[in-house]
Design a protein around this motif. Structure first.
Motif, PDB file in Angstrom:
ATOM      1  N   PHE A 373       0.826  -1.206   0.000  1.00 56.78           N
ATOM      2  CA  PHE A 373       0.000   0.000   0.000  1.00 56.78           C
ATOM      3  C   PHE A 373       0.863   1.259   0.000  1.00 56.78           C
ATOM      4  O   PHE A 373       1.888   1.325   0.683  1.00 56.78           O
ATOM      5  CB  PHE A 373      -0.907   0.046   1.227  1.00 56.78           C
ATOM      6  CG  PHE A 373      -2.070  -0.914   1.181  1.00 56.78           C
ATOM      7  CD1 PHE A 373      -2.432  -1.559   0.007  1.00 56.78           C
ATOM      8  CD2 PHE A 373      -2.810  -1.168   2.325  1.00 56.78           C
ATOM      9  CE1 PHE A 373      -3.494  -2.440  -0.034  1.00 56.78           C
ATOM     10  CE2 PHE A 373      -3.893  -2.042   2.302  1.00 56.78           C
ATOM     11  CZ  PHE A 373      -4.235  -2.677   1.122  1.00 56.78           C
ATOM     12  N   GLU A 377      -3.396   4.633  -0.088  1.00 55.87           N
ATOM     13  CA  GLU A 377      -4.140   3.376   0.035  1.00 55.87           C
ATOM     14  C   GLU A 377      -4.222   2.933   1.488  1.00 55.87           C
ATOM     15  O   GLU A 377      -5.245   2.389   1.928  1.00 55.87           O
ATOM     16  CB  GLU A 377      -3.471   2.293  -0.817  1.00 55.87           C
ATOM     17  CG  GLU A 377      -3.534   2.562  -2.304  1.00 55.87           C
ATOM     18  CD  GLU A 377      -2.636   1.620  -3.093  1.00 55.87           C
ATOM     19  OE1 GLU A 377      -3.096   1.094  -4.129  1.00 55.87           O
ATOM     20  OE2 GLU A 377      -1.476   1.420  -2.677  1.00 55.87           O
ATOM     21  N   ASN A 380      -7.070   4.530   3.389  1.00 49.64           N
ATOM     22  CA  ASN A 380      -8.387   3.989   3.090  1.00 49.64           C
ATOM     23  C   ASN A 380      -8.561   2.531   3.528  1.00 49.64           C
ATOM     24  O   ASN A 380      -9.683   2.020   3.511  1.00 49.64           O
ATOM     25  CB  ASN A 380      -8.659   4.092   1.581  1.00 49.64           C
ATOM     26  CG  ASN A 380      -8.646   5.519   1.086  1.00 49.64           C
ATOM     27  OD1 ASN A 380      -9.084   6.435   1.779  1.00 49.64           O
ATOM     28  ND2 ASN A 380      -8.131   5.729  -0.121  1.00 49.64           N
ATOM     29  N   ASN A 381      -7.470   1.890   3.904  1.00 46.99           N
ATOM     30  CA  ASN A 381      -7.535   0.462   4.261  1.00 46.99           C
ATOM     31  C   ASN A 381      -6.406   0.149   5.241  1.00 46.99           C
ATOM     32  O   ASN A 381      -5.479  -0.583   4.920  1.00 46.99           O
ATOM     33  CB  ASN A 381      -7.409  -0.392   2.993  1.00 46.99           C
ATOM     34  CG  ASN A 381      -7.689  -1.851   3.233  1.00 46.99           C
ATOM     35  OD1 ASN A 381      -8.039  -2.276   4.334  1.00 46.99           O
ATOM     36  ND2 ASN A 381      -7.519  -2.666   2.206  1.00 46.99           N
TER      37      ASN A 381
END
Length: 443
Positions: A373, A377, A380-381
Protein backbone atom coordinates in the motif's frame (compact mmCIF):
# COMPACT_ATOMS: atom_id res chain seq x y z
CA UNK A 1 38.19 7.27 -10.77
CA UNK A 2 36.02 10.33 -11.18
CA UNK A 3 38.15 12.35 -8.66
CA UNK A 4 40.53 15.12 -9.61
CA UNK A 5 43.55 15.37 -7.34
CA UNK A 6 46.57 17.68 -7.54
CA UNK A 7 49.69 17.12 -5.45
CA UNK A 8 49.88 20.75 -4.32
CA UNK A 9 46.18 20.92 -3.32
CA UNK A 10 46.78 20.67 0.42
CA UNK A 11 43.99 22.66 2.04
CA UNK A 12 42.60 22.11 5.50
CA UNK A 13 38.89 21.39 5.99
CA UNK A 14 38.85 23.07 9.38
CA UNK A 15 38.91 19.84 11.39
CA UNK A 16 42.63 19.14 11.21
CA UNK A 17 42.30 16.75 8.27
CA UNK A 18 43.69 17.94 4.95
CA UNK A 19 41.71 17.70 1.73
CA UNK A 20 44.73 15.91 0.23
CA UNK A 21 44.51 13.13 2.81
CA UNK A 22 40.74 12.79 2.44
CA UNK A 23 40.90 12.48 -1.35
CA UNK A 24 43.76 9.98 -1.18
CA UNK A 25 41.80 7.80 1.27
CA UNK A 26 38.73 7.93 -0.97
CA UNK A 27 40.82 6.92 -3.99
CA UNK A 28 42.20 3.89 -2.14
CA UNK A 29 38.69 2.92 -1.08
CA UNK A 30 37.43 2.95 -4.65
CA UNK A 31 40.37 0.89 -5.86
CA UNK A 32 39.82 -1.68 -3.11
CA UNK A 33 36.13 -1.98 -3.93
CA UNK A 34 36.96 -2.86 -7.53
CA UNK A 35 39.75 -5.27 -6.69
CA UNK A 36 37.39 -8.24 -6.52
CA UNK A 37 35.91 -7.42 -9.92
CA UNK A 38 39.31 -7.01 -11.56
CA UNK A 39 40.65 -10.31 -10.20
CA UNK A 40 37.48 -12.05 -11.34
CA UNK A 41 37.79 -11.02 -14.99
CA UNK A 42 41.43 -12.19 -15.04
CA UNK A 43 40.62 -15.66 -13.72
CA UNK A 44 40.30 -17.29 -17.14
CA UNK A 45 40.76 -20.83 -15.75
CA UNK A 46 37.99 -20.57 -13.19
CA UNK A 47 36.39 -23.94 -12.45
CA UNK A 48 32.87 -24.45 -13.79
CA UNK A 49 30.52 -26.30 -11.45
CA UNK A 50 27.02 -27.64 -12.03
CA UNK A 51 24.45 -28.41 -9.36
CA UNK A 52 23.13 -31.85 -10.22
CA UNK A 53 22.06 -32.81 -6.70
CA UNK A 54 18.43 -32.97 -7.86
CA UNK A 55 17.56 -35.09 -10.89
CA UNK A 56 14.06 -33.71 -11.36
CA UNK A 57 11.02 -32.31 -9.57
CA UNK A 58 7.61 -33.75 -10.41
CA UNK A 59 4.34 -32.07 -9.48
CA UNK A 60 1.63 -34.57 -8.54
CA UNK A 61 -2.02 -33.68 -8.01
CA UNK A 62 -3.96 -35.13 -5.06
CA UNK A 63 -7.75 -34.95 -4.69
CA UNK A 64 -10.16 -35.60 -1.81
CA UNK A 65 -11.01 -39.29 -1.71
CA UNK A 66 -14.58 -40.10 -2.73
CA UNK A 67 -15.96 -36.57 -2.19
CA UNK A 68 -17.82 -34.79 -4.98
CA UNK A 69 -19.83 -32.21 -3.00
CA UNK A 70 -18.32 -29.47 -0.83
CA UNK A 71 -21.25 -27.92 1.04
CA UNK A 72 -21.33 -25.38 3.86
CA UNK A 73 -19.49 -26.52 7.04
CA UNK A 74 -18.16 -29.62 5.25
CA UNK A 75 -14.67 -30.85 6.06
CA UNK A 76 -12.51 -31.65 3.03
CA UNK A 77 -9.44 -33.84 3.56
CA UNK A 78 -6.67 -34.38 1.01
CA UNK A 79 -4.12 -37.04 1.97
CA UNK A 80 -0.71 -37.88 0.52
CA UNK A 81 0.07 -41.43 1.63
CA UNK A 82 3.34 -41.91 -0.29
CA UNK A 83 5.72 -41.87 2.67
CA UNK A 84 8.76 -42.99 0.68
CA UNK A 85 8.94 -39.77 -1.34
CA UNK A 86 10.72 -36.51 -0.64
CA UNK A 87 8.09 -33.78 -0.72
CA UNK A 88 8.49 -30.00 -0.83
CA UNK A 89 5.45 -28.38 0.91
CA UNK A 90 6.83 -24.84 0.55
CA UNK A 91 6.21 -24.99 -3.21
CA UNK A 92 2.88 -26.83 -3.09
CA UNK A 93 -0.34 -25.22 -4.35
CA UNK A 94 -4.06 -25.50 -3.69
CA UNK A 95 -6.34 -25.40 -6.75
CA UNK A 96 -10.01 -24.47 -6.48
CA UNK A 97 -12.68 -24.61 -9.17
CA UNK A 98 -16.28 -23.56 -8.77
CA UNK A 99 -19.00 -21.23 -9.93
CA UNK A 100 -21.06 -18.36 -8.62
CA UNK A 101 -24.76 -18.81 -9.43
CA UNK A 102 -28.16 -17.29 -8.84
CA UNK A 103 -30.09 -19.64 -6.55
CA UNK A 104 -33.43 -18.52 -8.00
CA UNK A 105 -32.21 -19.76 -11.43
CA UNK A 106 -34.33 -17.15 -13.19
CA UNK A 107 -31.39 -15.04 -14.34
CA UNK A 108 -27.64 -14.71 -14.08
CA UNK A 109 -26.39 -13.38 -10.77
CA UNK A 110 -25.52 -9.70 -10.40
CA UNK A 111 -23.07 -10.45 -7.58
CA UNK A 112 -19.31 -10.61 -8.03
CA UNK A 113 -16.49 -12.40 -6.30
CA UNK A 114 -14.68 -10.20 -3.79
CA UNK A 115 -11.00 -9.76 -2.97
CA UNK A 116 -9.42 -12.91 -1.47
CA UNK A 117 -12.67 -14.74 -2.24
CA UNK A 118 -11.04 -18.18 -2.48
CA UNK A 119 -9.77 -18.20 1.10
CA UNK A 120 -12.94 -16.60 2.47
CA UNK A 121 -14.71 -19.81 1.37
CA UNK A 122 -13.15 -21.62 4.35
CA UNK A 123 -13.40 -21.16 8.11
CA UNK A 124 -10.24 -23.13 8.93
CA UNK A 125 -7.31 -24.80 7.16
CA UNK A 126 -4.97 -27.37 8.72
CA UNK A 127 -1.66 -28.90 7.69
CA UNK A 128 -0.97 -32.30 9.25
CA UNK A 129 2.14 -34.47 9.31
CA UNK A 130 1.65 -38.08 10.42
CA UNK A 131 -1.83 -37.21 11.73
CA UNK A 132 -0.50 -34.36 13.90
CA UNK A 133 -1.52 -30.75 13.22
CA UNK A 134 1.73 -28.83 12.69
CA UNK A 135 0.10 -25.63 11.44
CA UNK A 136 -3.42 -24.29 11.12
CA UNK A 137 -5.14 -21.05 10.17
CA UNK A 138 -8.50 -19.91 11.51
CA UNK A 139 -10.57 -17.54 9.39
CA UNK A 140 -8.00 -17.75 6.55
CA UNK A 141 -9.65 -14.92 4.61
CA UNK A 142 -8.92 -12.34 7.33
CA UNK A 143 -5.64 -13.95 8.42
CA UNK A 144 -4.11 -13.85 4.94
CA UNK A 145 -5.42 -10.33 4.36
CA UNK A 146 -3.61 -9.05 7.46
CA UNK A 147 -0.42 -11.01 6.85
CA UNK A 148 -0.44 -10.48 3.08
CA UNK A 149 -1.07 -6.75 3.26
CA UNK A 150 2.05 -6.43 5.42
CA UNK A 151 4.17 -8.94 3.45
CA UNK A 152 3.30 -8.62 -0.23
CA UNK A 153 4.83 -6.13 -2.62
CA UNK A 154 3.36 -4.56 -5.77
CA UNK A 155 5.44 -7.08 -7.76
CA UNK A 156 3.20 -9.88 -6.44
CA UNK A 157 0.06 -8.50 -8.11
CA UNK A 158 -0.19 -11.05 -10.95
CA UNK A 159 0.40 -14.07 -8.70
CA UNK A 160 -2.10 -12.73 -6.17
CA UNK A 161 -4.76 -12.23 -8.84
CA UNK A 162 -4.34 -15.87 -9.86
CA UNK A 163 -5.06 -16.75 -6.21
CA UNK A 164 -8.27 -14.71 -6.10
CA UNK A 165 -6.66 -11.64 -4.52
CA UNK A 166 -7.31 -8.49 -6.54
CA UNK A 167 -9.86 -5.81 -7.27
CA UNK A 168 -13.45 -6.85 -7.96
CA UNK A 169 -13.12 -5.61 -11.54
CA UNK A 170 -10.00 -7.71 -12.20
CA UNK A 171 -11.40 -10.85 -10.58
CA UNK A 172 -14.58 -10.43 -12.64
CA UNK A 173 -12.44 -10.81 -15.76
CA UNK A 174 -11.43 -14.30 -14.55
CA UNK A 175 -15.06 -15.49 -14.29
CA UNK A 176 -16.78 -16.68 -17.47
CA UNK A 177 -20.35 -15.88 -18.57
CA UNK A 178 -21.71 -18.90 -16.65
CA UNK A 179 -19.97 -17.95 -13.41
CA UNK A 180 -17.12 -20.47 -13.51
CA UNK A 181 -13.83 -19.59 -11.83
CA UNK A 182 -10.49 -21.28 -11.18
CA UNK A 183 -7.81 -20.19 -8.69
CA UNK A 184 -4.34 -21.39 -7.68
CA UNK A 185 -3.23 -20.54 -4.12
CA UNK A 186 0.40 -21.15 -3.05
CA UNK A 187 0.40 -22.75 0.39
CA UNK A 188 3.13 -20.36 1.53
CA UNK A 189 0.44 -17.68 1.23
CA UNK A 190 -1.67 -19.62 3.78
CA UNK A 191 0.68 -21.25 6.30
CA UNK A 192 3.74 -19.94 8.11
CA UNK A 193 5.06 -23.51 7.97
CA UNK A 194 5.11 -23.47 4.16
CA UNK A 195 6.52 -19.94 3.97
CA UNK A 196 9.39 -20.47 6.43
CA UNK A 197 10.37 -24.13 6.12
CA UNK A 198 11.80 -24.46 2.61
CA UNK A 199 13.36 -27.92 2.87
CA UNK A 200 12.05 -31.31 1.82
CA UNK A 201 10.13 -33.55 4.24
CA UNK A 202 11.35 -37.12 4.61
CA UNK A 203 9.04 -40.11 5.01
CA UNK A 204 5.87 -38.49 6.27
CA UNK A 205 2.15 -38.70 5.69
CA UNK A 206 0.87 -35.28 4.58
CA UNK A 207 -2.71 -34.15 4.97
CA UNK A 208 -4.46 -30.91 4.12
CA UNK A 209 -7.81 -30.30 5.85
CA UNK A 210 -10.18 -27.58 4.58
CA UNK A 211 -13.33 -26.69 6.53
CA UNK A 212 -15.91 -24.90 4.41
CA UNK A 213 -17.39 -21.67 5.76
CA UNK A 214 -21.02 -21.52 6.91
CA UNK A 215 -21.96 -19.04 4.15
CA UNK A 216 -20.52 -17.07 1.23
CA UNK A 217 -21.05 -13.59 2.68
CA UNK A 218 -17.35 -12.67 2.80
CA UNK A 219 -16.56 -14.12 -0.65
CA UNK A 220 -19.25 -12.22 -2.52
CA UNK A 221 -19.85 -8.53 -3.15
CA UNK A 222 -23.39 -7.66 -4.29
CA UNK A 223 -25.56 -4.60 -4.74
CA UNK A 224 -28.02 -5.71 -2.04
CA UNK A 225 -27.54 -7.21 1.39
CA UNK A 226 -29.30 -10.55 0.75
CA UNK A 227 -29.12 -11.55 -2.93
CA UNK A 228 -30.08 -14.92 -4.40
CA UNK A 229 -26.48 -15.99 -4.81
CA UNK A 230 -24.40 -19.05 -3.96
CA UNK A 231 -20.85 -20.26 -4.59
CA UNK A 232 -20.62 -23.92 -5.55
CA UNK A 233 -17.27 -25.63 -5.07
CA UNK A 234 -16.84 -28.18 -7.84
CA UNK A 235 -13.21 -29.28 -7.63
CA UNK A 236 -10.45 -29.01 -5.05
CA UNK A 237 -7.00 -30.52 -5.44
CA UNK A 238 -3.53 -30.21 -3.94
CA UNK A 239 -0.44 -30.14 -6.14
CA UNK A 240 2.71 -31.29 -4.35
CA UNK A 241 6.30 -31.30 -5.72
CA UNK A 242 8.12 -34.65 -5.47
CA UNK A 243 11.90 -34.22 -5.37
CA UNK A 244 14.18 -36.89 -6.89
CA UNK A 245 17.77 -36.52 -5.70
CA UNK A 246 21.00 -37.90 -7.14
CA UNK A 247 22.57 -41.09 -5.79
CA UNK A 248 25.38 -39.10 -4.20
CA UNK A 249 22.95 -36.95 -2.23
CA UNK A 250 20.69 -39.90 -1.46
CA UNK A 251 23.26 -41.42 0.92
CA UNK A 252 23.12 -38.67 3.63
CA UNK A 253 19.31 -38.86 3.56
CA UNK A 254 19.41 -42.63 3.99
CA UNK A 255 21.80 -42.20 6.92
CA UNK A 256 19.23 -39.98 8.67
CA UNK A 257 16.75 -42.84 8.51
CA UNK A 258 19.34 -45.47 9.38
CA UNK A 259 20.57 -43.60 12.46
CA UNK A 260 17.04 -42.74 13.64
CA UNK A 261 17.70 -39.01 13.71
CA UNK A 262 15.04 -36.41 14.44
CA UNK A 263 14.62 -33.38 12.24
CA UNK A 264 13.81 -29.92 13.52
CA UNK A 265 11.18 -27.87 11.69
CA UNK A 266 11.20 -24.19 12.65
CA UNK A 267 8.64 -21.67 11.42
CA UNK A 268 6.36 -18.84 12.49
CA UNK A 269 2.70 -19.55 13.18
CA UNK A 270 -0.05 -17.04 12.38
CA UNK A 271 -2.58 -17.07 15.23
CA UNK A 272 -5.74 -14.99 14.72
CA UNK A 273 -7.78 -13.66 17.67
CA UNK A 274 -11.21 -12.08 17.21
CA UNK A 275 -13.43 -10.01 19.45
CA UNK A 276 -16.36 -7.59 19.28
CA UNK A 277 -15.10 -4.17 20.34
CA UNK A 278 -17.00 -2.49 23.22
CA UNK A 279 -18.80 0.76 22.47
CA UNK A 280 -16.24 2.88 24.36
CA UNK A 281 -13.27 4.98 23.28
CA UNK A 282 -10.82 3.10 25.53
CA UNK A 283 -10.35 -0.68 25.42
CA UNK A 284 -7.95 -2.88 27.35
CA UNK A 285 -8.08 -6.07 25.30
CA UNK A 286 -6.53 -9.16 26.86
CA UNK A 287 -5.47 -11.38 23.98
CA UNK A 288 -4.12 -14.64 25.31
CA UNK A 289 -1.89 -16.36 27.81
CA UNK A 290 1.08 -18.07 26.24
CA UNK A 291 4.42 -19.50 27.32
CA UNK A 292 7.97 -19.24 26.06
CA UNK A 293 7.17 -22.17 23.77
CA UNK A 294 5.59 -19.71 21.39
CA UNK A 295 7.41 -16.39 21.57
CA UNK A 296 5.31 -13.58 20.11
CA UNK A 297 7.23 -11.64 17.45
CA UNK A 298 4.68 -9.44 15.65
CA UNK A 299 1.14 -8.23 16.27
CA UNK A 300 -1.00 -7.05 13.35
CA UNK A 301 -4.39 -5.47 14.05
CA UNK A 302 -7.34 -4.72 11.80
CA UNK A 303 -10.89 -3.51 12.44
CA UNK A 304 -14.11 -3.89 10.46
CA UNK A 305 -17.47 -2.28 11.14
CA UNK A 306 -20.69 -4.15 10.25
CA UNK A 307 -19.52 -6.55 7.53
CA UNK A 308 -22.12 -9.33 7.92
CA UNK A 309 -23.91 -8.64 4.62
CA UNK A 310 -23.35 -9.37 0.93
CA UNK A 311 -23.18 -5.67 0.05
CA UNK A 312 -20.32 -5.04 2.51
CA UNK A 313 -16.71 -5.50 1.40
CA UNK A 314 -15.02 -7.91 3.82
CA UNK A 315 -11.57 -7.22 2.40
CA UNK A 316 -11.34 -3.61 3.63
CA UNK A 317 -10.33 -2.58 7.14
CA UNK A 318 -11.53 0.56 8.94
CA UNK A 319 -9.52 3.11 10.91
CA UNK A 320 -12.21 3.28 13.68
CA UNK A 321 -10.75 6.66 14.76
CA UNK A 322 -7.74 5.11 16.52
CA UNK A 323 -5.48 7.65 18.23
CA UNK A 324 -3.17 5.44 20.31
CA UNK A 325 -2.17 1.79 20.41
CA UNK A 326 0.04 -0.26 22.75
CA UNK A 327 0.88 -3.95 23.03
CA UNK A 328 1.90 -5.23 26.46
CA UNK A 329 3.91 -8.41 27.01
CA UNK A 330 3.79 -8.60 30.79
CA UNK A 331 5.03 -5.14 31.85
CA UNK A 332 6.94 -4.41 28.63
CA UNK A 333 5.11 -2.27 26.09
CA UNK A 334 5.53 -1.93 22.33
CA UNK A 335 6.13 0.65 20.97
CA UNK A 336 7.77 2.50 23.84
CA UNK A 337 6.43 5.92 22.85
CA UNK A 338 2.79 6.82 22.33
CA UNK A 339 1.34 5.53 19.08
CA UNK A 340 -0.30 8.77 17.94
CA UNK A 341 -2.48 9.07 14.85
CA UNK A 342 -5.67 10.75 13.66
CA UNK A 343 -7.07 9.43 10.38
CA UNK A 344 -9.62 12.24 10.22
CA UNK A 345 -6.82 14.81 9.88
CA UNK A 346 -4.63 12.28 8.00
CA UNK A 347 -2.08 12.21 10.80
CA UNK A 348 -0.93 8.66 10.12
CA UNK A 349 2.78 8.91 9.27
CA UNK A 350 3.83 6.87 12.33
CA UNK A 351 1.27 4.15 11.63
CA UNK A 352 2.38 3.88 8.01
CA UNK A 353 6.06 3.89 8.98
CA UNK A 354 5.56 0.91 11.32
CA UNK A 355 3.61 -0.87 8.58
CA UNK A 356 6.30 -0.23 5.94
CA UNK A 357 9.10 -1.49 8.22
CA UNK A 358 7.54 -4.94 8.61
CA UNK A 359 9.08 -6.48 5.48
CA UNK A 360 12.80 -5.89 6.19
CA UNK A 361 12.29 -6.91 9.81
CA UNK A 362 10.27 -10.06 9.13
CA UNK A 363 12.31 -11.29 6.18
CA UNK A 364 15.64 -9.99 7.57
CA UNK A 365 17.19 -7.89 4.83
CA UNK A 366 18.70 -4.41 4.66
CA UNK A 367 17.15 -3.35 1.37
CA UNK A 368 14.42 -0.85 0.78
CA UNK A 369 10.94 -1.98 1.79
CA UNK A 370 8.31 -2.29 -0.95
CA UNK A 371 4.97 -2.08 0.87
CA UNK A 372 1.86 -3.18 -0.96
CA UNK A 373 0.00 0.00 0.00
CA UNK A 374 0.99 3.59 -0.63
CA UNK A 375 0.17 6.09 2.16
CA UNK A 376 -3.03 7.02 0.31
CA UNK A 377 -4.14 3.38 0.03
CA UNK A 378 -3.15 2.82 3.65
CA UNK A 379 -5.41 5.68 4.75
CA UNK A 380 -8.39 3.99 3.09
CA UNK A 381 -7.53 0.46 4.26
CA UNK A 382 -5.33 0.60 7.38
CA UNK A 383 -3.77 -2.19 9.40
CA UNK A 384 -1.63 -1.62 12.48
CA UNK A 385 1.69 -3.46 12.81
CA UNK A 386 3.56 -3.73 16.12
CA UNK A 387 7.06 -5.20 16.08
CA UNK A 388 7.86 -6.96 19.37
CA UNK A 389 10.49 -9.31 17.93
CA UNK A 390 13.26 -8.06 20.25
CA UNK A 391 12.59 -9.22 23.80
CA UNK A 392 14.54 -9.63 27.01
CA UNK A 393 15.11 -12.99 28.66
CA UNK A 394 12.47 -12.44 31.37
CA UNK A 395 9.73 -12.37 28.73
CA UNK A 396 11.11 -15.36 26.84
CA UNK A 397 11.34 -17.55 29.95
CA UNK A 398 8.05 -16.80 31.67
CA UNK A 399 4.32 -17.04 31.12
CA UNK A 400 3.32 -14.08 28.97
CA UNK A 401 0.25 -11.98 29.64
CA UNK A 402 -0.53 -10.25 26.34
CA UNK A 403 -2.80 -7.22 26.36
CA UNK A 404 -3.55 -4.46 23.87
CA UNK A 405 -4.43 -0.94 24.93
CA UNK A 406 -6.53 0.89 22.33
CA UNK A 407 -7.64 4.52 22.43
CA UNK A 408 -10.04 6.02 19.88
CA UNK A 409 -11.22 9.54 19.15
CA UNK A 410 -14.86 8.40 19.29
CA UNK A 411 -16.43 5.28 20.83
CA UNK A 412 -16.36 2.11 18.75
CA UNK A 413 -19.45 1.74 16.61
CA UNK A 414 -21.87 -1.11 17.11
CA UNK A 415 -20.84 -4.42 15.45
CA UNK A 416 -17.16 -3.52 15.22
CA UNK A 417 -14.99 -6.63 14.89
CA UNK A 418 -11.40 -6.46 16.06
CA UNK A 419 -8.86 -8.86 14.57
CA UNK A 420 -5.46 -9.47 16.14
CA UNK A 421 -2.93 -11.58 14.26
CA UNK A 422 -0.14 -12.78 16.58
CA UNK A 423 2.90 -14.19 14.77
CA UNK A 424 4.97 -16.38 17.06
CA UNK A 425 7.76 -18.96 16.91
CA UNK A 426 7.10 -22.69 16.67
CA UNK A 427 9.60 -25.55 16.52
CA UNK A 428 8.55 -29.11 15.71
CA UNK A 429 10.62 -32.27 16.16
CA UNK A 430 9.85 -34.97 13.57
CA UNK A 431 11.39 -38.42 13.43
CA UNK A 432 11.20 -39.82 9.87
CA UNK A 433 11.85 -43.36 11.13
CA UNK A 434 9.20 -43.58 13.86
CA UNK A 435 6.87 -40.95 12.30
CA UNK A 436 6.64 -39.14 15.64
CA UNK A 437 5.84 -35.42 15.48
CA UNK A 438 6.35 -33.48 18.72
CA UNK A 439 6.33 -29.79 19.58
CA UNK A 440 9.51 -28.94 21.44
CA UNK A 441 9.40 -28.04 25.12
CA UNK A 442 12.12 -25.39 24.73
CA UNK A 443 13.03 -22.92 21.99
Amino acid sequence: MGIVYKENCNFSNGSGVTIKKMVTTLQHGLLNSEKGTMSSILNVRETITFDDSIHRIENHAYKPYGQSVFGYNDSVSIVIQNENSYLLPSESRLFIEGKIVNTAKTKATDANLGKNCALFLFSELQYRLNNEVVDHVRNPGITTLLKGTASFTPDHSNILLNAGWGSVANIKELVDSKGHFNFCIPLKMIFGFCEDYKKIILNARHELVLIRNRNDTSSVLATKSDPDVQIILEKVWWEMPHVHVSDKNQIPLWNILKNDRSLRLAFRHWDLMESIAPEFNFWYWQIKFTTHLETARYVILGFQVDREAYDKDSSIFDSVDITNLKVYLNSVRYPEENFLCDFETKTMAQAYDLYSRFQPSYYIYNGLSKPLFSPIEFHNNPIFVIDCSHQNESIKSSIIDMKIEIETKNPFKRNTMAYCLVIHDVIIDMNPTTNRVIKRVQI
